[in-house]
Design a protein around this motif. Structure first.
Motif, PDB file in Angstrom:
ATOM      1  N   THR A   8       0.819  -1.208   0.000  1.00  0.00           N
ATOM      2  CA  THR A   8       0.000   0.000   0.000  1.00  0.00           C
ATOM      3  C   THR A   8       0.857   1.265   0.000  1.00  0.00           C
ATOM      4  O   THR A   8       0.463   2.279  -0.583  1.00  0.00           O
ATOM      5  N   ASP A   9       2.020   1.220   0.632  1.00  0.00           N
ATOM      6  CA  ASP A   9       2.920   2.381   0.598  1.00  0.00           C
ATOM      7  C   ASP A   9       3.325   2.681  -0.845  1.00  0.00           C
ATOM      8  O   ASP A   9       3.350   3.846  -1.269  1.00  0.00           O
ATOM      9  N   ARG A  10       3.660   1.645  -1.595  1.00  0.00           N
ATOM     10  CA  ARG A  10       4.053   1.838  -2.989  1.00  0.00           C
ATOM     11  C   ARG A  10       2.862   2.324  -3.811  1.00  0.00           C
ATOM     12  O   ARG A  10       2.998   3.191  -4.691  1.00  0.00           O
ATOM     13  N   ALA A  11       1.669   1.768  -3.531  1.00  0.00           N
ATOM     14  CA  ALA A  11       0.483   2.124  -4.314  1.00  0.00           C
ATOM     15  C   ALA A  11       0.104   3.590  -4.140  1.00  0.00           C
ATOM     16  O   ALA A  11      -0.246   4.266  -5.116  1.00  0.00           O
ATOM     17  N   LEU A  58      -0.209   6.477  -7.029  1.00  0.00           N
ATOM     18  CA  LEU A  58      -1.422   7.276  -7.243  1.00  0.00           C
ATOM     19  C   LEU A  58      -1.108   8.771  -7.244  1.00  0.00           C
ATOM     20  O   LEU A  58      -1.701   9.535  -8.013  1.00  0.00           O
ATOM     21  N   ALA A  59      -0.190   9.180  -6.369  1.00  0.00           N
ATOM     22  CA  ALA A  59       0.203  10.595  -6.344  1.00  0.00           C
ATOM     23  C   ALA A  59       0.822  10.991  -7.682  1.00  0.00           C
ATOM     24  O   ALA A  59       0.515  12.059  -8.241  1.00  0.00           O
ATOM     25  N   GLU A  60       1.679  10.119  -8.210  1.00  0.00           N
ATOM     26  CA  GLU A  60       2.306  10.391  -9.506  1.00  0.00           C
ATOM     27  C   GLU A  60       1.267  10.385 -10.621  1.00  0.00           C
ATOM     28  O   GLU A  60       1.288  11.242 -11.527  1.00  0.00           O
ATOM     29  N   LEU A  61       0.342   9.429 -10.560  1.00  0.00           N
ATOM     30  CA  LEU A  61      -0.702   9.330 -11.577  1.00  0.00           C
ATOM     31  C   LEU A  61      -1.591  10.580 -11.578  1.00  0.00           C
ATOM     32  O   LEU A  61      -1.908  11.131 -12.638  1.00  0.00           O
ATOM     33  N   ARG A  80      -1.609   5.512   7.221  1.00  0.00           N
ATOM     34  CA  ARG A  80      -0.752   5.779   8.386  1.00  0.00           C
ATOM     35  C   ARG A  80      -1.366   5.160   9.650  1.00  0.00           C
ATOM     36  O   ARG A  80      -0.656   4.586  10.484  1.00  0.00           O
ATOM     37  N   ILE A  81      -2.680   5.297   9.797  1.00  0.00           N
ATOM     38  CA  ILE A  81      -3.360   4.730  10.967  1.00  0.00           C
ATOM     39  C   ILE A  81      -3.190   3.212  10.988  1.00  0.00           C
ATOM     40  O   ILE A  81      -2.912   2.616  12.037  1.00  0.00           O
ATOM     41  N   ALA A  82      -3.346   2.570   9.822  1.00  0.00           N
ATOM     42  CA  ALA A  82      -3.185   1.115   9.743  1.00  0.00           C
ATOM     43  C   ALA A  82      -1.774   0.703  10.118  1.00  0.00           C
ATOM     44  O   ALA A  82      -1.561  -0.305  10.812  1.00  0.00           O
TER      45      ALA A  82
END
Length: 416
Positions: A286-289, A293-296, A320-322
């Motif tokens: 999820t960190d990579r995803a 998404l920010a780049e996309l 972050r909470i997770a």
């Protein structure tokens, strides 16, 4: 700033909290540096390489078997170096250390290039621990030790077509036949069954008892006559799960794990390990995803949309909470966890996977459902479809929410 090899080693040593852990970490680094290499910087270049947006395996049977062989090979090296069963009992070849040392080793090893250990995750994380806790010395020696020694793959025969996550509703039957039991029924959504050596099976042994009391756990050799393993095709196109048919499979009573009718206790212990695995292995994904998404959104000009920015901030906060929830759980000794903590962790992960896919769909618009061949676009479709599977893996969301409502929040029980 370039991080040198010595800097990386120093950072890994800093994970140790006291002199005993530092000695352990030093030994672990000595083993790892002699047998593999440090990972390079995990940087993705937009438009180059595999997007890695599939949440479940999309490999062929041959490729999965090769992955299993590589994982077994690395596990054998771990065992020979004393890192195969760090928290396991000394009398069975383990080191008898606390789970903190197990966690420390995993943190250190994650910085190195090792094979994908997914084929062994169920055996090491679920089957091994529960049979060690509840099983007989013979069962541990014959079936658990080979898992940690890198000689055996295990699978989990729990879910059924008519029961799903309501595991107490299993219909697979086991009927006593002298010193043996005859098993008949069907299991579904089983990982690794096509090349597993042993399966941990939950079956009904008393159809007249209350459903939580009439079930029993068995170890089932996956090569036993009467076992038929068939692949299940996923909505994403892969076939990483199977269905397993048991047709008059004979299992010795010596392979019964726990008491007759006591299978629910064994099940709850096994599920805690499964939900831990579901949570632990997805945070890096999820960190990579979210970075992709920010780049996309930037490349698509969608970050100018206030709604997209709001949704992005909401998902980033949830991730972050997770992660913080996972760190909190890791500080609690396993014997003090109630099971609710792992259920919460799993629910956070599965919801976040879905929200990431939905945000990708919002950013992409028609490109989410039409394959234009453009990098970093249509494959988000596979992500969102894969996220549906995580709503089931480790316990269906509705079942877990009901459990938390009734047992943690003490709300009125669901009418039966």
């Amino acid at each position: 700033m370039t991080v040198t090899r010595s800097d990386a080693i120093e950072q890994l040593m800093a994970l140790a909290r006291d002199s005993e852990q530092r000695a352990f970490a030093s030994h672990a680094l000595e083993f790892l540096t002699a047998n593999t290499e440090l990972r390079g910087p995990q940087q993705s270049v937009w438009g180059i390489g595999d997007e890695r947006l599939t949440l479940f395996h999309e490999t062929s049977d041959e490729e999965e078997r090769a992955e299993a062989a590589a994982a077994l090979g690395w596990q054998k090296r771990r065992w020979e170096a004393g890192f195969g069963w760090i928290s396991g009992p000394v009398e069975h070849g383990g080191r008898g250390l606390s789970s903190e040392f197990d966690r420390l080793y995993r943190q250190i090893e994650s910085a190195f290039e090792i094979p994908d250990m997914s084929p062994l995750r169920i055996g090491i994380g679920t089957v091994g621990p529960v049979v060690t806790a509840v099983g007989t010395p013979e069962q541990i020696s014959k079936y658990v030790v080979p898992i940690y020694r890198g000689e055996s793959v295990a699978c989990q025969l729990f879910s059924e077509p008519a029961a799903g996550s309501d595991l107490a509703g299993v219909r697979t039957r086991a009927v006593r036949d002298g010193d043996d039991w005859r098993l008949n029924g069907q299991k579904v959504w089983t990982s690794n069954a096509q090349f597993a050596d042993i399966g941990l099976a939950l079956v009904r042994t008393d159809p007249d008892a209350p459903k939580h009391r009439g079930i029993t756990m068995f170890l089932v050799p996956m090569t036993a006559p009467g076992i038929d393993v068939r692949p299940l095709r996923q909505i994403t196109g892969g076939a990483s799960f199977t269905e397993v048919f048991l047709d008059d499979v004979v299992v010795s009573d010596r392979l019964r794990v726990g008491e007759v009718g006591g299978g629910w206790r064994v099940t709850t212990q096994a599920l805690a390990g499964e939900r831990k695995a579901v949570g632990d292995r997805t945070h890096e994904i999820t960190d990579r995803a979210i970075a992709m998404l920010a780049e996309l959104a930037t490349r698509s000009g969608r970050f100018d949309d206030p709604q997209v920015r709001q949704d992005f901030a909401r998902i980033y906060s949830r991730l972050r909470i997770a992660r913080f929830q996972q760190h909190r759980i890791q500080q609690i000794p396993d014997d003090r966890l109630s099971g609710a903590e792992r259920a919460i962790d799993k629910l956070l992960v599965s919801t976040n996977l879905r929200l990431l896919g939905e945000l990708a769909a919002e950013i992409l618009g028609p490109r989410f459902v039409v394959n234009t061949g453009e990098w970093g676009t249509f494959n988000w479709n596979k992500w969102l479809m894969g996220a549906l599977g995580y709503r089931i893996a480790g316990g269906t969301e509705e079942i877990l929410k009901t459990m938390l409502a009734e047992r943690v929040l003490m709300l009125p029980k669901e009418p039966k």
